[in-house]
Design a protein around this motif. Structure first.
Motif, mmCIF file in Angstrom:
data_model
loop_
_atom_site.group_PDB
_atom_site.id
_atom_site.type_symbol
_atom_site.label_atom_id
_atom_site.label_comp_id
_atom_site.label_asym_id
_atom_site.label_seq_id
_atom_site.Cartn_x
_atom_site.Cartn_y
_atom_site.Cartn_z
ATOM 1 N N GLU A 1 24.621 65.346 -25.180
ATOM 2 C CA GLU A 1 24.043 64.778 -26.397
ATOM 3 C C GLU A 1 23.171 65.793 -27.122
ATOM 4 O OE1 GLU A 1 24.336 61.661 -27.981
ATOM 5 O OE2 GLU A 1 26.099 61.686 -26.699
ATOM 6 N N PHE A 2 22.401 66.574 -26.368
ATOM 7 C CA PHE A 2 21.538 67.559 -27.018
ATOM 8 C C PHE A 2 22.354 68.668 -27.660
ATOM 9 C CE2 PHE A 2 18.515 71.223 -26.913
ATOM 10 C CZ PHE A 2 17.645 70.732 -27.877
ATOM 11 N N ASN A 3 23.456 69.043 -27.019
ATOM 12 C CA ASN A 3 24.362 70.006 -27.647
ATOM 13 C C ASN A 3 24.869 69.469 -28.988
ATOM 14 O OD1 ASN A 3 24.524 72.388 -26.218
ATOM 15 N ND2 ASN A 3 26.089 71.667 -24.818
ATOM 16 N N LEU A 4 25.277 68.196 -28.989
ATOM 17 C CA LEU A 4 25.742 67.579 -30.224
ATOM 18 C C LEU A 4 24.621 67.502 -31.256
ATOM 19 C CD1 LEU A 4 27.949 64.641 -28.866
ATOM 20 C CD2 LEU A 4 28.729 66.613 -30.170
ATOM 21 N N THR B 1 23.765 76.639 -27.905
ATOM 22 C CA THR B 1 24.390 75.726 -26.950
ATOM 23 C C THR B 1 24.605 76.391 -25.591
ATOM 24 O OG1 THR B 1 26.587 76.315 -27.823
ATOM 25 C CG2 THR B 1 25.511 74.370 -28.754
ATOM 26 N N THR B 2 24.836 77.705 -25.584
ATOM 27 C CA THR B 2 25.012 78.413 -24.318
ATOM 28 C C THR B 2 23.710 78.466 -23.536
ATOM 29 O OG1 THR B 2 26.781 79.778 -25.265
ATOM 30 C CG2 THR B 2 25.733 80.579 -23.255
ATOM 31 N N VAL B 3 22.615 78.774 -24.212
ATOM 32 C CA VAL B 3 21.308 78.790 -23.550
ATOM 33 C C VAL B 3 20.997 77.415 -22.978
ATOM 34 C CG1 VAL B 3 18.817 78.996 -23.949
ATOM 35 C CG2 VAL B 3 20.374 80.705 -24.900
ATOM 36 N N TRP B 4 21.282 76.361 -23.750
ATOM 37 C CA TRP B 4 21.022 75.016 -23.254
ATOM 38 C C TRP B 4 21.893 74.686 -22.038
ATOM 39 C CZ3 TRP B 4 17.785 71.472 -22.455
ATOM 40 C CH2 TRP B 4 18.200 70.199 -22.057
ATOM 41 N N SER B 5 23.116 75.227 -21.966
ATOM 42 C CA SER B 5 23.977 74.984 -20.807
ATOM 43 C C SER B 5 23.342 75.522 -19.529
ATOM 44 C CB SER B 5 25.349 75.627 -21.019
ATOM 45 O OG SER B 5 26.031 75.009 -22.091
ATOM 46 N N PHE B 6 22.687 76.683 -19.622
ATOM 47 C CA PHE B 6 21.965 77.229 -18.469
ATOM 48 C C PHE B 6 20.801 76.323 -18.085
ATOM 49 C CE2 PHE B 6 24.185 81.117 -19.720
ATOM 50 C CZ PHE B 6 24.500 81.674 -18.487
ATOM 51 N N ALA C 1 29.437 70.372 -8.251
ATOM 52 C CA ALA C 1 28.960 70.670 -9.599
ATOM 53 C C ALA C 1 29.824 71.742 -10.240
ATOM 54 C CB ALA C 1 27.506 71.144 -9.544
ATOM 55 N N PRO C 2 30.149 71.603 -11.517
ATOM 56 C CA PRO C 2 30.980 72.609 -12.186
ATOM 57 C C PRO C 2 30.230 73.919 -12.343
ATOM 58 C CG PRO C 2 30.125 71.029 -13.779
ATOM 59 C CD PRO C 2 29.757 70.516 -12.430
ATOM 60 N N SER C 3 30.962 75.008 -12.257
ATOM 61 C CA SER C 3 30.363 76.316 -12.500
ATOM 62 C C SER C 3 30.104 76.480 -13.987
ATOM 63 C CB SER C 3 31.308 77.414 -12.008
ATOM 64 O OG SER C 3 32.497 77.423 -12.789
ATOM 65 N N LEU C 4 29.405 77.568 -14.347
ATOM 66 C CA LEU C 4 29.154 77.823 -15.762
ATOM 67 C C LEU C 4 30.460 78.029 -16.518
ATOM 68 C CD1 LEU C 4 26.014 80.133 -15.658
ATOM 69 C CD2 LEU C 4 26.141 77.789 -16.503
ATOM 70 N N ARG C 5 31.406 78.716 -15.887
ATOM 71 C CA ARG C 5 32.692 78.927 -16.560
ATOM 72 C C ARG C 5 33.379 77.590 -16.809
ATOM 73 N NH1 ARG C 5 37.721 78.734 -15.082
ATOM 74 N NH2 ARG C 5 37.165 78.472 -12.875
ATOM 75 N N GLU C 6 33.370 76.725 -15.801
ATOM 76 C CA GLU C 6 33.999 75.415 -15.959
ATOM 77 C C GLU C 6 33.260 74.558 -16.964
ATOM 78 O OE1 GLU C 6 35.586 75.249 -11.328
ATOM 79 O OE2 GLU C 6 33.694 74.317 -11.920
ATOM 80 N N ARG C 7 31.910 74.710 -17.010
ATOM 81 C CA ARG C 7 31.123 73.938 -17.960
ATOM 82 C C ARG C 7 31.457 74.337 -19.392
ATOM 83 N NH1 ARG C 7 26.586 71.183 -16.867
ATOM 84 N NH2 ARG C 7 26.306 72.295 -14.912
ATOM 85 N N PHE C 8 31.663 75.642 -19.631
ATOM 86 C CA PHE C 8 31.942 76.120 -20.983
ATOM 87 C C PHE C 8 33.372 75.792 -21.409
ATOM 88 C CE2 PHE C 8 28.667 79.648 -20.110
ATOM 89 C CZ PHE C 8 27.646 78.816 -20.515
#
Length: 281
Positions: free
Chosen positions: A181-184, A229-234, A252-259
């Motif tokens: 939601e925050f990304n959106l 959005t990438t910084v927020w993913s971290f 839990a998904p990895s960062l690659r999977e999350r992106f």
């Protein structure tokens, strides 16, 4: 390369203007940075208010009193059923045109909160509150009702049961969709240009009008949105790890999977999306 040199180069014909692109990407102008800062703080404030409002609406939907339940459901129905763009125009322009309310600048100490910023934060928060209400409702409904019954049997009040038993468990469920939601929210701030708020998107439009480097300058904007959005993913990944139940093993998904949207978290993400019924803003 100076700003004047970049503007002088706008007369070049044909091809992608790499010097222009790299200049604005690596050395953004003052107005661009101001717009970027507005995008960030409006997103954060609107999301915080939206979470609080969504939690209140979710509690209203679970209330024993029919007027509160129907009021919460009506709110969610109205807000989710109308586009955010229309809501922005109605709140900022429509209320003033109808003589109901006009957002004026507010002095807060040494800071001035512009009327258009107030309208933007309020509208985004109200819009977000409807989606967060459904996320909270789905998370609370996912908890075994027997836990609330056991807490009440031990003499806990409904408020204590919510605070001590239900909410800590619900937060673990809420964090992943809340992060989305925050990304959106950060990307939805681009719609604020319709009410004349000089955030990052409208600033880019102004630069484009002066330079006619449409592809280059909007690509710069895309890079900055992607960076946010990438910084927020971290940050989201860090929060999820901190709140994870130590007694439960979660893939839990990895960062690659999350992106990229792949990996073991994809199925769970689809289930959450189905449960919450999230629609595009």
């Amino acid at each position: 390369m100076t700003h004047a040199t970049v503007l002088a180069d706008t007369g070049q014909q044909g091809g992608f203007d790499w010097p222009f692109f790299w200049h604005y990407l690596s050395s953004p102008s003052g107005p661009f940075l101001d717009g970027l800062w507005r995008t960030v703080y409006i997103s954060v404030l609107a999301q915080l208010l939206g979470v609080l409002l969504g939690f209140a609406i979710a509690l209203a939907q679970r209330s024993r009193f029919a007027p509160l339940r129907w009021g919460g459901r009506t709110y969610v129905w109205l807000v989710r059923g109308t586009p955010l763009l229309v809501q922005l125009v109605l709140v900022y322009n429509g209320l003033a045109a109808a003589g109901i309310y006009r957002f004026g600048d507010v002095q807060l100490g040494g800071l001035v909160l512009l009327g258009v910023v107030q309208a933007a934060i309020l509208t985004l928060a109200v819009n977000e509150g409807a989606y967060m209400a459904e996320i909270f409702r789905a998370a609370l409904d996912a908890i075994d009702p027997g836990q609330a019954e056991a807490a009440q049997a031990l003499g806990m009040t409904p408020g204590m049961t919510m605070r001590v038993v239900l909410l800590p468990q619900a937060i673990r469920i809420i964090v992943p969709p809340l992060g989305n939601e925050f990304n959106l929210m950060m990307k939805s701030t681009s719609l604020l240009s319709v009410i004349g708020l000089q955030e990052m998107f409208l600033t880019v439009q102004s630069i484009n009008s002066a330079t006619f480097k449409t592809f280059e300058i909007f690509l710069v904007a895309a890079c900055y949105y992607l960076a946010l959005t990438t910084v927020w993913s971290f940050v989201q990944r860090f929060i999820e790890r901190k709140l994870a139940d130590p007694g439960q093993v979660i893939a839990a998904p990895s960062l690659r999977e999350r992106f990229t949207g792949g990996g073991p978290g994809r199925t769970a993400g689809r289930e959450i999306a189905t449960l919450v019924g999230k629609e595009a803003h």
